[in-house]
Design a protein around this motif. Sequence first.
Motif, short mmCIF file in Angstrom:
data_model
loop_
_atom_site.label_atom_id
_atom_site.label_comp_id
_atom_site.label_asym_id
_atom_site.label_seq_id
_atom_site.Cartn_x
_atom_site.Cartn_y
_atom_site.Cartn_z
N MET A 86 -35.51 -63.25 -68.94
CA MET A 86 -35.18 -63.68 -67.58
C MET A 86 -33.87 -64.46 -67.54
O MET A 86 -33.31 -64.71 -66.48
CB MET A 86 -36.31 -64.54 -67.02
N LEU A 87 -33.38 -64.85 -68.72
CA LEU A 87 -32.07 -65.50 -68.82
C LEU A 87 -31.01 -64.45 -69.09
O LEU A 87 -31.29 -63.40 -69.66
CB LEU A 87 -32.08 -66.54 -69.94
N GLY A 88 -29.78 -64.75 -68.69
CA GLY A 88 -28.68 -63.82 -68.95
C GLY A 88 -28.38 -63.77 -70.43
O GLY A 88 -28.17 -64.81 -71.06
N ASN A 89 -28.34 -62.58 -71.00
CA ASN A 89 -28.02 -62.39 -72.42
C ASN A 89 -26.82 -61.49 -72.57
O ASN A 89 -26.69 -60.49 -71.85
CB ASN A 89 -29.20 -61.77 -73.17
N LYS A 90 -25.97 -61.83 -73.50
CA LYS A 90 -24.85 -60.95 -73.82
C LYS A 90 -24.47 -61.13 -75.28
O LYS A 90 -24.81 -62.15 -75.90
CB LYS A 90 -23.65 -61.21 -72.91
N ILE A 91 -23.79 -60.14 -75.83
CA ILE A 91 -23.27 -60.22 -77.19
C ILE A 91 -21.76 -60.09 -77.11
O ILE A 91 -21.23 -59.19 -76.44
CB ILE A 91 -23.87 -59.11 -78.08
N ILE A 92 -21.07 -61.04 -77.77
CA ILE A 92 -19.61 -61.03 -77.74
C ILE A 92 -19.08 -60.94 -79.17
O ILE A 92 -19.75 -61.36 -80.12
CB ILE A 92 -19.06 -62.28 -77.05
#
Length: 396
Positions: A51-57
Amino acid sequence: MKKEDPALEEIIKQLRLENAEAKAKLEKQKAIESRYEESQSRFEAIFNQSMLGNKIIDPDLRINQVNEALQQMLGYTAEELIGTKITTFAHPDSIPHWKELQRSLWEENIPTFQIETSIRKKDNSYLWCQVSSILFQDQGISLGYTIVEDISNRKSLELELKRLYENQETMMHMVAHDLKSPLFNIKLATGFLKENLKEMSAKEKETQEESLSFVKMITDTSDKTLSIIDDLLIIGEVEAVDFTPEEVNLKPFIKAFLDSSSLNAQNKNIQVEVHAPDNPVYGWVDPDKFRRVLENLVSNAIKFSKPEGKVVITLKQEEGKALMLIQDNGIGIPAKLVTSIFDKFTQARRKGTQGEPTTGLGLFIVKQIIEKQGGKIWVESLEDVKTTFYIQLNSH
């Protein structure tokens, strides 16, 4: 029947053994790959369903992967986000936050890092968020797994509280300034009235004494109120204004202060001495603010000293720091009050040995000024024996 060649049998045996080992390795590799796929599947499920924003950088802050929650949070599609540097969506003032995250993760190899920053949404509004990044390895590349949490409501509340505090400070200063002038006029008028009363005839002595008592009450109240207002104005100034420290030779500075100050040492026949080494002792201070420190501490030492007492100001140079001690042989501070002596409106405030009033703000102000200049202050006291205030200042 033809007899088998022993050498050939050995070769076949060896081939069978190698084949069995290869099959075992293959089975092991398949098991590893299966576990890896299961792990990847679990990771994908957690990543996508969070439910939280997730991203991979990546190390260039380029977005490699995003989940649905982040897309909804920012209003962009995955296609619009993936392959773009996160700084593209950052508020201009927030770009240094991301640079700090990049430096911490990929240059200093700090495994986790957290920032509070602002990201531009697709509708051009900005989202305050808390970003937590975890460094991990994937196929030999260091990547950042980043969780983005919306903290807009908290930030909005913080900004509102800050606005209310600033309004309160402004009102306090306006009221203080507005009160100071009429109170000063009252004090001036009572001074004239007191002189006139002293010139009254003997027949009016009873009326004179009664009137003088009222004049004294008005004067004392005005003095106390003006003192509180001055302290409140100083607190606002200390908290709001940046200091400009400079290198000051402390011995002549203190002596000049004592020569020009209107302390009550003479009224109580108290001797004020300055002990200092022959070599100069320098301290980094804002001269105007440091005069306030001296005024508060020396006047306190006099206030709580008994008549015929002594106040000693000692200067030292220790371990590259300037150290100043202000010691009196007065009534001291009860042990239970020492820990709260620097609190605002401290419960440790008491009247002086001749009934001198105190606001309970002086030592709070002193501590704020000293710490804002990078120094330290502490106190040691023995009740009914002595009190010593120590001030440590940065030196050259």
